[in-house]
Design a protein around this motif. Sequence first.
Motif, PDB file in Angstrom:
ATOM      1  N   ALA A  11       2.755   6.335 -10.131  1.00  0.00           N
ATOM      2  CA  ALA A  11       2.505   7.219  -8.990  1.00  0.00           C
ATOM      3  C   ALA A  11       1.780   8.491  -9.386  1.00  0.00           C
ATOM      4  O   ALA A  11       0.965   9.020  -8.622  1.00  0.00           O
ATOM      5  CB  ALA A  11       3.823   7.570  -8.305  1.00  0.00           C
ATOM      6  N   SER A  53       0.832  -1.194   0.000  1.00  0.00           N
ATOM      7  CA  SER A  53       0.000   0.000   0.000  1.00  0.00           C
ATOM      8  C   SER A  53       0.873   1.253   0.000  1.00  0.00           C
ATOM      9  O   SER A  53       1.881   1.330   0.702  1.00  0.00           O
ATOM     10  CB  SER A  53      -0.895  -0.003   1.237  1.00  0.00           C
ATOM     11  OG  SER A  53      -1.640   1.191   1.314  1.00  0.00           O
ATOM     12  N   GLY A  54       0.467   2.213  -0.802  1.00  0.00           N
ATOM     13  CA  GLY A  54       1.209   3.470  -0.869  1.00  0.00           C
ATOM     14  C   GLY A  54       2.445   3.416  -1.735  1.00  0.00           C
ATOM     15  O   GLY A  54       3.242   4.356  -1.739  1.00  0.00           O
ATOM     16  N   ILE A  55       2.610   2.315  -2.482  1.00  0.00           N
ATOM     17  CA  ILE A  55       3.795   2.139  -3.322  1.00  0.00           C
ATOM     18  C   ILE A  55       3.385   2.077  -4.795  1.00  0.00           C
ATOM     19  O   ILE A  55       2.393   1.437  -5.164  1.00  0.00           O
ATOM     20  CB  ILE A  55       4.548   0.845  -2.946  1.00  0.00           C
ATOM     21  CG1 ILE A  55       5.178   0.981  -1.566  1.00  0.00           C
ATOM     22  CG2 ILE A  55       5.612   0.492  -3.996  1.00  0.00           C
ATOM     23  CD1 ILE A  55       6.268   2.031  -1.463  1.00  0.00           C
ATOM     24  N   ASP A  57      10.405   0.709  -6.501  1.00  0.00           N
ATOM     25  CA  ASP A  57       9.233   1.067  -5.705  1.00  0.00           C
ATOM     26  C   ASP A  57       9.384   2.497  -5.218  1.00  0.00           C
ATOM     27  O   ASP A  57      10.410   2.837  -4.598  1.00  0.00           O
ATOM     28  CB  ASP A  57       9.105   0.150  -4.480  1.00  0.00           C
ATOM     29  CG  ASP A  57       8.611  -1.241  -4.832  1.00  0.00           C
ATOM     30  OD1 ASP A  57       8.253  -1.465  -6.010  1.00  0.00           O
ATOM     31  OD2 ASP A  57       8.595  -2.101  -3.933  1.00  0.00           O
ATOM     32  N   GLU A  62      11.782   4.114  -2.496  1.00  0.00           N
ATOM     33  CA  GLU A  62      11.796   3.269  -1.304  1.00  0.00           C
ATOM     34  C   GLU A  62      12.711   2.067  -1.473  1.00  0.00           C
ATOM     35  O   GLU A  62      13.546   1.781  -0.613  1.00  0.00           O
ATOM     36  CB  GLU A  62      10.372   2.809  -0.983  1.00  0.00           C
ATOM     37  CG  GLU A  62       9.386   3.941  -0.716  1.00  0.00           C
ATOM     38  CD  GLU A  62       9.592   4.585   0.640  1.00  0.00           C
ATOM     39  OE1 GLU A  62      10.346   4.029   1.459  1.00  0.00           O
ATOM     40  OE2 GLU A  62       8.989   5.658   0.886  1.00  0.00           O
ATOM     41  N   SER A  77       7.257   6.012  -3.367  1.00  0.00           N
ATOM     42  CA  SER A  77       6.105   6.586  -2.682  1.00  0.00           C
ATOM     43  C   SER A  77       6.115   8.091  -2.939  1.00  0.00           C
ATOM     44  O   SER A  77       7.095   8.631  -3.465  1.00  0.00           O
ATOM     45  CB  SER A  77       6.166   6.300  -1.181  1.00  0.00           C
ATOM     46  OG  SER A  77       7.300   6.922  -0.604  1.00  0.00           O
ATOM     47  N   LYS A 130       5.807  11.582  -0.890  1.00  0.00           N
ATOM     48  CA  LYS A 130       5.794  12.198   0.431  1.00  0.00           C
ATOM     49  C   LYS A 130       6.104  13.683   0.279  1.00  0.00           C
ATOM     50  O   LYS A 130       7.084  14.059  -0.379  1.00  0.00           O
ATOM     51  CB  LYS A 130       6.827  11.529   1.344  1.00  0.00           C
ATOM     52  CG  LYS A 130       6.499  10.067   1.644  1.00  0.00           C
ATOM     53  CD  LYS A 130       7.549   9.422   2.525  1.00  0.00           C
ATOM     54  CE  LYS A 130       7.191   7.955   2.793  1.00  0.00           C
ATOM     55  NZ  LYS A 130       8.240   7.270   3.591  1.00  0.00           N
ATOM     56  N   MET A 137      -0.575  10.270  -3.980  1.00  0.00           N
ATOM     57  CA  MET A 137      -0.952   8.913  -4.363  1.00  0.00           C
ATOM     58  C   MET A 137      -2.230   8.513  -3.623  1.00  0.00           C
ATOM     59  O   MET A 137      -2.450   8.918  -2.496  1.00  0.00           O
ATOM     60  CB  MET A 137       0.168   7.928  -4.033  1.00  0.00           C
ATOM     61  CG  MET A 137       1.352   8.041  -4.976  1.00  0.00           C
ATOM     62  SD  MET A 137       2.631   6.819  -4.604  1.00  0.00           S
ATOM     63  CE  MET A 137       1.761   5.282  -4.928  1.00  0.00           C
TER      64      MET A 137
END
Length: 756
Positions: free
Chosen positions: A734, A605-607, A626, A637, A628, A630, A756
């Motif tokens: 993303a 999740s969130g990737i 991968d 990541e 994310s 932020k 995201m």
Amino acid sequence: MTLIEKKLNRRSFLKVSALAGGGMMLSFSWLAGCKPTNEEILTMPDEWFEINSYIKIGENGAVTLFNPNPEFGQNVKTSLPMILAEELDIDWKKVFVEQADFYPDRFDRQFTGGSNSVRSSWKPLRTAGATARQLIINAASQTWNVPVEEITTSMGTVEHKSSGKKAGYGEMASLAGTLDAPDPETVNLKEIPDFKIVGKSKKNVDGNKIVTGKPLFALDHKVEGMKYASIVHPPAFGMKLKSFDKNSVTSLPGIQDAFELKIFKDDYGRNFFDTTTFPVIIAIVGNSTWEVLQAKKSLKVEWEKASDSTFPMAGRDGQNREIKVLGGLENSSTHKEKMAEYISKPGNIHRKDGDPETAFKQASRIIERTYSAPFLAHNTMEPMNAFADVKDDQAIIYAPTQAPELIRQTLSSSLGLPVENIQINLARMGGGFGRRAYSHHLTEAALISQKIKAPVKMVYTREDDMTAGVYRPTYSATYRAALDENNNLLGLHVKAGGIPESPLHANRFPAGAIDNYLAESWQIDSNITIGAFRAPRSNFIAGAEQSFLDELAEEMGKDPIEFRLELLKRAETNPVGERNDYDPKRYAGVLELVREKSNWSNVPSGIARGVSAYFCHNSYVAEVVDISIKNKQPVVESVFAAVDCGIVINLDAAANMGEGAIVDGIGNAFFGEMTFEDGVPTKSNFDKYRMIRHNEAPKKIEVHFVENNEAPTGLGEPLFPPIFAALGNSLYKATGKRLYEQPFQPQILQIENLNM
């Protein structure tokens, strides 16, 4: 005589250390008696015996292994001797490693580049090690008067089990060094499952010297009477020297001289250096680097635009030829306009399978995308530098260079000395990435030394190299795919070019997997000097190709990895065309491995996740990135990499090299860019040329190697090209936006509501 002896007394004031070149070093310490230690010191033998060019064995069994290839951080100074040690059957703890200087008559191919050091040295070094081992066995056979075939070796010991006779290599080294070497074709090499050193992890043999600041680099080299020099280059590509005021600097403290320097061009580098002037540069010589750099700021000099001209070129074959220089000052905006024009023009056809024209005419849908990337600067950590001491009849050079064999003839032509009178000593390089394959800095230092009749150290500043250096070319590639009404792929067309070279590899994947395939190239001439940059050409075309395949898979409604595997299966079972440069089964193998290691189908999740795979330098790499989001910024990541480079020599070093390539690629993809205004590079240091920072590196990198018994292939470069597309494809997941132009960061900043 035992090899390892306790030589450190707890209350001693002296510490005895072995030196790699023979002899010992005594370190004095008032506190020695207060620091008990269990350190074991390898004592040096009174006499060394040369077994072959690569190996010396001491009377006490100590072994010196020579690393023939230049070292710039890829760990060849450790990995190549590991190959020797494996076949010699020696204990790695008994080994010293020395960097060999440039001796083409003794060593094979002393060149580091193209991820070819291990690949090209694998068989020669194994043979050298096995030959030395055989000589030890032959010496034991004569000494003990027993059959050769009854003698075995292990960890530096030779043994005849039935008689109980046993000896260290050192006891046989004297006789072994006098025996005739066996025919290399008859020497038995170890079976791969019997390896004890190769395939394991060994620490960098220079590691202690690096972290404690011991002399390793040419910048550390000093001799009595040495002068220091700096170079003044034209401020723009397409300008030449008009005049300069020598007195504006020679009156300054510590400055000895300033003069024009005539540089012959090296044909290995194409436009590796701004040769729009002849004389091309100004040299300032003084008593310290600081003084010559300060004088450089005070130099009064006038430049003028160059017109179309021709100048001498010193070839590696010793023949002088001419090169053409274009008049005019170039701009990045004009470069883009010119490159866009070539998309619609016919290109040079390099491969044509089937009938691509008909396939596109019959297509229900055509997908067309154009990708571009800018010039890039190498930005090696250590500045370009060289030491030279040129006499009337000889020259000694000490410098960081990837390609000593490619500059020696140019030095000979420039200095007027026979090649056999030029000795190039190899220093460890503080980064290479292709930049030090162009060794004009050696020629500059040598000509300065010859002029002032004294030894000299010549050093570039960061600004020197970034504004008058060697760049990765700027590229563009257009991909077109023809689909039928059922989303089946009918044909694929790629047209790729650049300034001043094309990045096209016409016979690589997906060539061979598509019935109707067309590959074209184009290029535009330029005065901007370009050269090899980590994974030349592949560093761009991989990103364009793999980004397009990802978008194509989405248009066809297929999983990105499955789509690539389908194409590779076709190339394996029913290949198209007469020549395909890759093995589709090994290519598929890294995709399958990275799918497993990344747990591809289970995205956290969130990737956002992207994939890419590429073949270059005889190796296969697949990568999954991968990311994310932020604070409205992408964060890398994790990166998972699967590599098939055959047998891995040094596991830790191999993983480190892969990690470095991945971080380097991510930094260049996000930020790397060099632009030009009226021939002037717009970025001269890291205040403007953006590099990746520590907190921007991936939080986790996993590098996994396919286990097989294939001969080693390239490793320093193959992990670099696929990261661009893997990152770009994850950014699309993303952001919902495909990125067609590098660097990515300016486009990311334009995306509104990035979440995201």
